[in-house]
Design a protein around this motif. Structure first.
Motif, PDB file in Angstrom:
ATOM      1  N   ALA A   1     -14.451  37.175   4.316  1.00 41.37           N
ATOM      2  CA  ALA A   1     -13.226  37.754   4.880  1.00 41.37           C
ATOM      3  C   ALA A   1     -13.162  37.497   6.379  1.00 41.37           C
ATOM      4  O   ALA A   1     -12.096  37.177   6.921  1.00 41.37           O
ATOM      5  CB  ALA A   1     -13.160  39.250   4.595  1.00 41.37           C
ATOM      6  N   PHE A   2     -14.301  37.637   7.047  1.00 43.51           N
ATOM      7  CA  PHE A   2     -14.348  37.402   8.489  1.00 43.51           C
ATOM      8  C   PHE A   2     -13.918  35.971   8.799  1.00 43.51           C
ATOM      9  O   PHE A   2     -13.103  35.736   9.677  1.00 43.51           O
ATOM     10  CB  PHE A   2     -15.764  37.662   9.024  1.00 43.51           C
ATOM     11  N   TYR A   3     -14.477  35.014   8.069  1.00 42.13           N
ATOM     12  CA  TYR A   3     -14.136  33.612   8.293  1.00 42.13           C
ATOM     13  C   TYR A   3     -12.659  33.361   7.976  1.00 42.13           C
ATOM     14  O   TYR A   3     -11.955  32.696   8.742  1.00 42.13           O
ATOM     15  CB  TYR A   3     -15.016  32.684   7.455  1.00 42.13           C
ATOM     16  N   PHE A   4     -12.190  33.905   6.860  1.00 40.88           N
ATOM     17  CA  PHE A   4     -10.806  33.700   6.453  1.00 40.88           C
ATOM     18  C   PHE A   4      -9.834  34.231   7.504  1.00 40.88           C
ATOM     19  O   PHE A   4      -8.845  33.588   7.836  1.00 40.88           O
ATOM     20  CB  PHE A   4     -10.539  34.377   5.099  1.00 40.88           C
ATOM     21  N   ASP A   5     -10.148  35.395   8.060  1.00 42.53           N
ATOM     22  CA  ASP A   5      -9.250  36.033   9.023  1.00 42.53           C
ATOM     23  C   ASP A   5      -9.331  35.439  10.429  1.00 42.53           C
ATOM     24  O   ASP A   5      -8.354  35.481  11.171  1.00 42.53           O
ATOM     25  CB  ASP A   5      -9.549  37.531   9.110  1.00 42.53           C
ATOM     26  N   THR A   6     -10.510  34.916  10.811  1.00 43.87           N
ATOM     27  CA  THR A   6     -10.699  34.475  12.200  1.00 43.87           C
ATOM     28  C   THR A   6     -10.970  32.988  12.373  1.00 43.87           C
ATOM     29  O   THR A   6     -10.803  32.456  13.469  1.00 43.87           O
ATOM     30  CB  THR A   6     -11.888  35.217  12.854  1.00 43.87           C
ATOM     31  N   GLY A   7     -11.450  32.337  11.313  1.00 44.53           N
ATOM     32  CA  GLY A   7     -11.865  30.938  11.435  1.00 44.53           C
ATOM     33  C   GLY A   7     -13.228  30.797  12.096  1.00 44.53           C
ATOM     34  O   GLY A   7     -13.681  29.694  12.380  1.00 44.53           O
ATOM     35  N   ILE A   8     -13.910  31.912  12.321  1.00 45.99           N
ATOM     36  CA  ILE A   8     -15.235  31.907  12.950  1.00 45.99           C
ATOM     37  C   ILE A   8     -16.286  32.006  11.848  1.00 45.99           C
ATOM     38  O   ILE A   8     -16.237  32.911  11.014  1.00 45.99           O
ATOM     39  CB  ILE A   8     -15.389  33.086  13.936  1.00 45.99           C
ATOM     40  N   HIS A   9     -17.236  31.085  11.871  1.00 41.55           N
ATOM     41  CA  HIS A   9     -18.346  31.102  10.907  1.00 41.55           C
ATOM     42  C   HIS A   9     -19.370  32.142  11.360  1.00 41.55           C
ATOM     43  O   HIS A   9     -20.393  31.819  11.941  1.00 41.55           O
ATOM     44  CB  HIS A   9     -18.998  29.724  10.812  1.00 41.55           C
ATOM     45  N   ILE A  10     -19.090  33.383  11.046  1.00 41.88           N
ATOM     46  CA  ILE A  10     -19.930  34.482  11.506  1.00 41.88           C
ATOM     47  C   ILE A  10     -21.325  34.406  10.889  1.00 41.88           C
ATOM     48  O   ILE A  10     -22.303  34.827  11.507  1.00 41.88           O
ATOM     49  CB  ILE A  10     -19.251  35.857  11.250  1.00 41.88           C
ATOM     50  N   ALA A  11     -21.438  33.825   9.702  1.00 43.75           N
ATOM     51  CA  ALA A  11     -22.754  33.688   9.069  1.00 43.75           C
ATOM     52  C   ALA A  11     -23.673  32.829   9.931  1.00 43.75           C
ATOM     53  O   ALA A  11     -24.850  33.145  10.100  1.00 43.75           O
ATOM     54  CB  ALA A  11     -22.623  33.095   7.673  1.00 43.75           C
ATOM     55  N   ARG A  12     -23.152  31.758  10.496  1.00 45.35           N
ATOM     56  CA  ARG A  12     -23.955  30.896  11.365  1.00 45.35           C
ATOM     57  C   ARG A  12     -24.400  31.651  12.617  1.00 45.35           C
ATOM     58  O   ARG A  12     -25.514  31.474  13.082  1.00 45.35           O
ATOM     59  CB  ARG A  12     -23.159  29.667  11.781  1.00 45.35           C
ATOM     60  N   ILE A  13     -23.519  32.476  13.123  1.00 43.58           N
ATOM     61  CA  ILE A  13     -23.854  33.271  14.314  1.00 43.58           C
ATOM     62  C   ILE A  13     -24.924  34.298  13.958  1.00 43.58           C
ATOM     63  O   ILE A  13     -25.926  34.432  14.657  1.00 43.58           O
ATOM     64  CB  ILE A  13     -22.589  33.948  14.893  1.00 43.58           C
ATOM     65  N   GLU A  14     -24.741  35.000  12.846  1.00 44.80           N
ATOM     66  CA  GLU A  14     -25.682  36.032  12.437  1.00 44.80           C
ATOM     67  C   GLU A  14     -27.055  35.458  12.074  1.00 44.80           C
ATOM     68  O   GLU A  14     -28.051  36.156  12.143  1.00 44.80           O
ATOM     69  CB  GLU A  14     -25.114  36.856  11.281  1.00 44.80           C
ATOM     70  N   GLN A  15     -27.101  34.210  11.673  1.00 44.82           N
ATOM     71  CA  GLN A  15     -28.374  33.556  11.356  1.00 44.82           C
ATOM     72  C   GLN A  15     -29.021  32.961  12.601  1.00 44.82           C
ATOM     73  O   GLN A  15     -30.121  32.420  12.536  1.00 44.82           O
ATOM     74  CB  GLN A  15     -28.169  32.455  10.320  1.00 44.82           C
ATOM     75  N   GLY A  16     -28.341  33.041  13.728  1.00 38.42           N
ATOM     76  CA  GLY A  16     -28.881  32.519  14.975  1.00 38.42           C
ATOM     77  C   GLY A  16     -28.774  31.013  15.095  1.00 38.42           C
ATOM     78  O   GLY A  16     -29.428  30.399  15.927  1.00 38.42           O
ATOM     79  N   LYS A  17     -27.921  30.407  14.288  1.00 40.38           N
ATOM     80  CA  LYS A  17     -27.762  28.953  14.311  1.00 40.38           C
ATOM     81  C   LYS A  17     -26.758  28.494  15.356  1.00 40.38           C
ATOM     82  O   LYS A  17     -26.692  27.322  15.668  1.00 40.38           O
ATOM     83  CB  LYS A  17     -27.332  28.445  12.931  1.00 40.38           C
TER      84      LYS A  17
END
Length: 85
Positions: A31-47
């Motif tokens: 949902a975060f990605y769909f709404d913002t276009g930000i790959h939050i998973a990559r950020i949360e994984q420290g990538k």
């Protein structure tokens, strides 16, 4: 090109705060990605090392000011330290 400065402790504190707020609001990674276009998973994984602009966009989406975000990050950091002792 100048090398980007990175402080792993600070980056991890930001990641922990983003994740905690996102989860408290029951927002999925999808949902975060769909709404913002930000790959939050990559950020949360420290990538991905995010910019202040990206953090501001994340805070806007999570409906928290940057000031309150960093206050929350300090609270999370303190809680982690207290749980280690």
């Amino acid at each position: 090109m100048q090398k980007q400065y990175e402080n792993d402790k600070i980056v991890q504190e930001v990641i922990d705060c983003i994740k905690a707020i996102r989860k408290s609001k029951n927002i999925t990674l999808e949902a975060f990605y769909f709404d913002t276009g930000i790959h939050i998973a990559r950020i949360e994984q420290g990538k991905t090392n995010i910019t202040v602009k990206t953090l501001s966009t994340i805070c806007d989406y999570l409906e928290i000011s940057l000031v309150d975000f960093f206050k929350k990050a300090e609270e999370i950091k303190a809680d982690k330290l207290n749980n280690q002792n």
